[in-house]
Scaffold this motif. Structure first.
Motif, PDB file in Angstrom:
ATOM      1  N   ALA A 117       0.863  -1.180   0.000  1.00  0.00           N
ATOM      2  CA  ALA A 117       0.000   0.000   0.000  1.00  0.00           C
ATOM      3  C   ALA A 117       0.896   1.226   0.000  1.00  0.00           C
ATOM      4  CB  ALA A 117      -0.887  -0.001   1.242  1.00  0.00           C
ATOM      5  N   LEU A 118       0.785   2.073  -1.011  1.00  0.00           N
ATOM      6  CA  LEU A 118       1.741   3.157  -1.219  1.00  0.00           C
ATOM      7  C   LEU A 118       1.146   4.517  -0.880  1.00  0.00           C
ATOM      8  CD1 LEU A 118       3.332   2.085  -4.632  1.00  0.00           C
ATOM      9  CD2 LEU A 118       3.891   1.331  -2.321  1.00  0.00           C
ATOM     10  N   LEU A 119       1.876   5.272  -0.079  1.00  0.00           N
ATOM     11  CA  LEU A 119       1.569   6.677   0.204  1.00  0.00           C
ATOM     12  C   LEU A 119       2.706   7.493  -0.375  1.00  0.00           C
ATOM     13  CD1 LEU A 119       0.507   4.824   2.726  1.00  0.00           C
ATOM     14  CD2 LEU A 119       0.038   7.048   3.765  1.00  0.00           C
ATOM     15  N   GLU A 120       2.455   8.156  -1.491  1.00  0.00           N
ATOM     16  CA  GLU A 120       3.515   8.850  -2.211  1.00  0.00           C
ATOM     17  C   GLU A 120       3.320  10.355  -2.088  1.00  0.00           C
ATOM     18  OE1 GLU A 120       5.945   8.299  -6.386  1.00  0.00           O
ATOM     19  OE2 GLU A 120       3.793   7.918  -6.377  1.00  0.00           O
ATOM     20  N   TRP A 121       4.230  10.984  -1.386  1.00  0.00           N
ATOM     21  CA  TRP A 121       4.224  12.434  -1.236  1.00  0.00           C
ATOM     22  C   TRP A 121       5.216  13.110  -2.182  1.00  0.00           C
ATOM     23  CZ3 TRP A 121       4.751   9.608   3.608  1.00  0.00           C
ATOM     24  CH2 TRP A 121       3.533   9.462   4.306  1.00  0.00           C
ATOM     25  N   THR A 122       6.320  12.414  -2.452  1.00  0.00           N
ATOM     26  CA  THR A 122       7.367  12.972  -3.301  1.00  0.00           C
ATOM     27  C   THR A 122       7.628  12.014  -4.452  1.00  0.00           C
ATOM     28  OG1 THR A 122       8.396  14.019  -1.378  1.00  0.00           O
ATOM     29  CG2 THR A 122       9.733  13.837  -3.384  1.00  0.00           C
ATOM     30  N   PRO A 123       7.081  12.288  -5.645  1.00  0.00           N
ATOM     31  CA  PRO A 123       7.275  11.374  -6.774  1.00  0.00           C
ATOM     32  C   PRO A 123       8.754  11.104  -7.031  1.00  0.00           C
ATOM     33  CG  PRO A 123       5.606  13.002  -7.293  1.00  0.00           C
ATOM     34  CD  PRO A 123       6.232  13.435  -5.997  1.00  0.00           C
ATOM     35  N   GLY A 124       9.078   9.818  -7.176  1.00  0.00           N
ATOM     36  CA  GLY A 124      10.455   9.424  -7.456  1.00  0.00           C
ATOM     37  C   GLY A 124      11.280   9.111  -6.237  1.00  0.00           C
ATOM     38  N   ALA A 125      10.839   9.557  -5.059  1.00  0.00           N
ATOM     39  CA  ALA A 125      11.586   9.253  -3.840  1.00  0.00           C
ATOM     40  C   ALA A 125      11.326   7.804  -3.427  1.00  0.00           C
ATOM     41  CB  ALA A 125      11.172  10.195  -2.721  1.00  0.00           C
ATOM     42  N   PRO A 126      12.309   7.146  -2.812  1.00  0.00           N
ATOM     43  CA  PRO A 126      12.088   5.765  -2.346  1.00  0.00           C
ATOM     44  C   PRO A 126      11.144   5.732  -1.159  1.00  0.00           C
ATOM     45  CG  PRO A 126      14.237   6.544  -1.650  1.00  0.00           C
ATOM     46  CD  PRO A 126      13.678   7.609  -2.537  1.00  0.00           C
ATOM     47  N   PHE A 127      10.823   4.531  -0.728  1.00  0.00           N
ATOM     48  CA  PHE A 127       9.815   4.329   0.305  1.00  0.00           C
ATOM     49  C   PHE A 127      10.418   3.726   1.575  1.00  0.00           C
ATOM     50  CE2 PHE A 127       7.464   4.631  -3.544  1.00  0.00           C
ATOM     51  CZ  PHE A 127       6.172   5.014  -3.227  1.00  0.00           C
ATOM     52  N   VAL A 128       9.993   4.223   2.715  1.00  0.00           N
ATOM     53  CA  VAL A 128      10.163   3.480   3.959  1.00  0.00           C
ATOM     54  C   VAL A 128       9.031   2.461   3.989  1.00  0.00           C
ATOM     55  CG1 VAL A 128       9.976   3.586   6.467  1.00  0.00           C
ATOM     56  CG2 VAL A 128      11.330   5.289   5.226  1.00  0.00           C
ATOM     57  N   ILE A 129       9.378   1.199   4.172  1.00  0.00           N
ATOM     58  CA  ILE A 129       8.388   0.128   4.159  1.00  0.00           C
ATOM     59  C   ILE A 129       8.169  -0.354   5.588  1.00  0.00           C
ATOM     60  CG2 ILE A 129       7.825  -2.163   3.263  1.00  0.00           C
ATOM     61  CD1 ILE A 129       9.647  -1.591   0.873  1.00  0.00           C
ATOM     62  N   ILE A 130       6.912  -0.498   5.975  1.00  0.00           N
ATOM     63  CA  ILE A 130       6.570  -1.028   7.294  1.00  0.00           C
ATOM     64  C   ILE A 130       5.518  -2.124   7.121  1.00  0.00           C
ATOM     65  CG2 ILE A 130       7.143   1.095   8.525  1.00  0.00           C
ATOM     66  CD1 ILE A 130       4.187   1.791   8.627  1.00  0.00           C
ATOM     67  N   GLY A 131       5.528  -3.103   7.995  1.00  0.00           N
ATOM     68  CA  GLY A 131       4.527  -4.162   7.901  1.00  0.00           C
ATOM     69  C   GLY A 131       5.045  -5.487   8.409  1.00  0.00           C
ATOM     70  N   SER A 132       4.406  -6.558   7.955  1.00  0.00           N
ATOM     71  CA  SER A 132       4.751  -7.916   8.365  1.00  0.00           C
ATOM     72  C   SER A 132       4.001  -8.875   7.432  1.00  0.00           C
ATOM     73  CB  SER A 132       4.392  -8.135   9.843  1.00  0.00           C
ATOM     74  OG  SER A 132       4.973  -9.319  10.361  1.00  0.00           O
ATOM     75  N   HIS A 133       3.306  -9.857   7.973  1.00  0.00           N
ATOM     76  CA  HIS A 133       2.643 -10.857   7.122  1.00  0.00           C
ATOM     77  C   HIS A 133       1.301 -11.255   7.710  1.00  0.00           C
ATOM     78  CE1 HIS A 133       3.547 -14.227   9.940  1.00  0.00           C
ATOM     79  NE2 HIS A 133       4.564 -13.436  10.258  1.00  0.00           N
ATOM     80  N   LEU A 134       0.372 -11.670   6.851  1.00  0.00           N
ATOM     81  CA  LEU A 134      -0.957 -12.085   7.272  1.00  0.00           C
ATOM     82  C   LEU A 134      -1.154 -13.594   7.239  1.00  0.00           C
ATOM     83  CD1 LEU A 134      -3.131  -9.334   5.524  1.00  0.00           C
ATOM     84  CD2 LEU A 134      -2.719  -9.583   7.977  1.00  0.00           C
ATOM     85  N   ASP A 135      -0.223 -14.334   6.654  1.00  0.00           N
ATOM     86  CA  ASP A 135      -0.367 -15.798   6.647  1.00  0.00           C
ATOM     87  C   ASP A 135      -0.008 -16.355   8.018  1.00  0.00           C
ATOM     88  OD1 ASP A 135       2.462 -15.230   6.133  1.00  0.00           O
ATOM     89  OD2 ASP A 135       2.697 -17.361   5.738  1.00  0.00           O
ATOM     90  N   SER A 136      -0.448 -17.592   8.294  1.00  0.00           N
ATOM     91  CA  SER A 136      -0.221 -18.193   9.607  1.00  0.00           C
ATOM     92  C   SER A 136       0.263 -19.622   9.463  1.00  0.00           C
ATOM     93  CB  SER A 136      -1.521 -18.179  10.429  1.00  0.00           C
ATOM     94  OG  SER A 136      -2.358 -19.273  10.075  1.00  0.00           O
ATOM     95  N   GLN A 137       0.636 -20.189  10.591  1.00  0.00           N
ATOM     96  CA  GLN A 137       0.893 -21.616  10.671  1.00  0.00           C
ATOM     97  C   GLN A 137      -0.442 -22.373  10.741  1.00  0.00           C
ATOM     98  OE1 GLN A 137       3.677 -23.317  10.485  1.00  0.00           O
ATOM     99  NE2 GLN A 137       5.101 -21.584  10.469  1.00  0.00           N
ATOM    100  N   PRO A 138      -0.433 -23.687  10.483  1.00  0.00           N
ATOM    101  CA  PRO A 138      -1.640 -24.470  10.744  1.00  0.00           C
ATOM    102  C   PRO A 138      -1.979 -24.392  12.237  1.00  0.00           C
ATOM    103  CG  PRO A 138      -0.020 -25.742   9.496  1.00  0.00           C
ATOM    104  CD  PRO A 138       0.673 -24.502   9.967  1.00  0.00           C
TER     105      PRO A 138
END
Length: 441
Positions: A61-82
């Protein structure tokens, strides 16, 4: 933008793939995983942000304030173990969405324009329960694993990653955003923070990991008609190997080494047939690579002796070797400063488990944060973290992210690696020689 909306979202996602005892079962690229991905996509679209899905199924999911600038990425994962826990991974994704929304609201209200753009990620197949190895999506992003090879990986039923992703509509084609930094918050999955009464763990390094792919080959025969002396039972031999993997920890100081066999398949798996083949994966981990090296050597020798004694063949290959990775000192200090500013106690801590941050730490300066786990249990339905600790963690992630998009680690190098693979015998499994008569290592 309140904590109530975050908690509402968290508990709504926990209902997707829910199990009878308050866990979840959302293995990668299953129908249940698809539902959480759909939830993520709708959330992002309603926020008015750009959604991208790359060619290994990572969602951004991208929030772009400065076109062409790289992104700080934050998050993790939604998959799980059985039959896994509802906090592992999902907490980090949902916290990241809400941290990004808080920051976006501030910028929209006339706040300072950040130096870097911001992206929230849901990484594909972090857990590795259905497709091995784990930490797949972020490792492909970081260039540690080949995308084409990972797309060809199959589950136990023979379905490939590419087929599974295409089947749920998430085999994307979009380009992933370039990373200027990375941050992830996660439950500890241990009990150090709980035991010490500390709010935030600041991860300074990961443990060394070594897995062994073990194939035990016996001879198929009738369970009733074959004399005991004439049997070559692969399952009996495999059961002894499982105990060897467990018992090898006793050769070292307490808690210096952890080991397990977590996956086993059996052929032909008939109640009246002596097993001809057993395949299992052994997992060795330590904060000291030399401990893993010694444990592996002992196991190879003991397995060779076992194979000779029972007149069977055992093939052993090294698999998924991960060096110790150390997170940037500047990131540790930044996290500690943010925690102090929020009035939260913190301590530095190692991660024994693997995380997407460990992969991302190779390509962008990364910050890994923990919040307490009740009783230190994870990968099970009993996994639990309080709402209060989750909200404090959200505040912490928001604070760290604000600093990262402002350029706090812009001049920092990525984390360092203790590159000791060459010291481990047979680190290149394809070139390793077979031990006499029985074991290929």
């Amino acid at each position: 933008m309140t904590s109530a909306s975050f908690l509402s979202d968290f508990h709504a996602v926990a209902a997707i793939g829910a199990t009878p005892n308050n866990g979840v079962d959302r293995q990668a690229a299953t129908a249940e995983d698809a539902l959480t991905r759909d939830w993520f996509a709708v959330w992002v679209q309603e926020a008015g942000w750009e959604l991208r899905v790359d060619s290994i199924g990572n969602m951004f999911a991208l929030l772009e304030w400065t076109p062409g600038a790289p992104f700080v990425i934050i998050g993790s994962h939604l998959d799980s173990q059985p039959l896994g826990g509802r906090f592992d991974g999902a907490y980090g994704v949902i916290a990241a969405l809400h941290a990004a929304r808080r920051i976006s609201a501030d910028v929209d209200a006339g706040g300072e324009l950040p130096r870097f753009n911001l992206a929230v990620v849901n990484w594909f197949n972090e857990e590795g329960g259905r497709f091995a190895p784990s930490i797949m999506g972020s490792s492909v992003y970081a260039g540690l694993l080949s995308r084409d090879q990972m797309l060809a990986v199959t589950d136990l039923q023979g379905t490939s990653v590419s087929e599974a992703l295409e089947g749920i509509g998430y085999l994307g084609t979009a380009e992933a955003p370039a990373a200027a930094g990375y941050a992830e918050i996660h439950i500890e999955q241990g009990r150090i923070l709980e035991r010490e009464g500390i709010s935030i763990g600041v991860v300074d390094s990961s443990w060394y990991t070594q897995k062994l792919d073990i194939e035990v080959l016996g001879e198929q025969s009738h369970t009733g008609a074959t004399a005991m002396a004439d049997r070559h039972d692969a399952l009996v031999a495999a059961s002894r190997i499982i105990l060897m993997v467990h018992d090898v920890t006793e050769e070292f100081a307490d808690e210096a080494l952890v080991s397990s066999v977590g996956q086993l398949t059996l052929e032909p798996n008939s109640p009246i047939v002596v097993a001809r083949r057993v395949h299992l994966i052994a997992d060795l981990r330590s904060g000291d690579p030399e401990v893993v090296k010694a444990a592996r050597a002992k196991l190879i020798g003991d397995i060779d002796a076992l194979a000779r004694k029972y007149d069977i063949k055992v093939n052993v290959k090294d698999f998924d070797i991960r060096p110790i990775r150390r997170f940037p000192q500047e990131g540790l200090e930044l996290a500690e400063q943010v925690a102090a500013g929020l009035g939260l106690s913190s301590r530095r801590i190692q991660t024994m488990a693997g995380h997407d941050s460990v992969a991302m730490n190779t390509v962008a300066p990364s910050v890994m944060l923990f919040i307490p786990s009740v009783d230190g249990v994870s990968h099970c339905e009993r996994e639990f973290t309080t709402d209060e600790d989750m909200v404090l963690g959200l505040d912490m992630l928001t604070g760290v992210t604000r600093e990262l998009i402002s350029g706090a680690l812009a001049n920092s190098a990525t984390g360092s690696s203790d590159a000791v693979n060459s010291a481990l015998p047979g680190a290149d499994a394809e070139n390793a020689a077979a031990l006499p008569g029985a074991v290929r290592a």
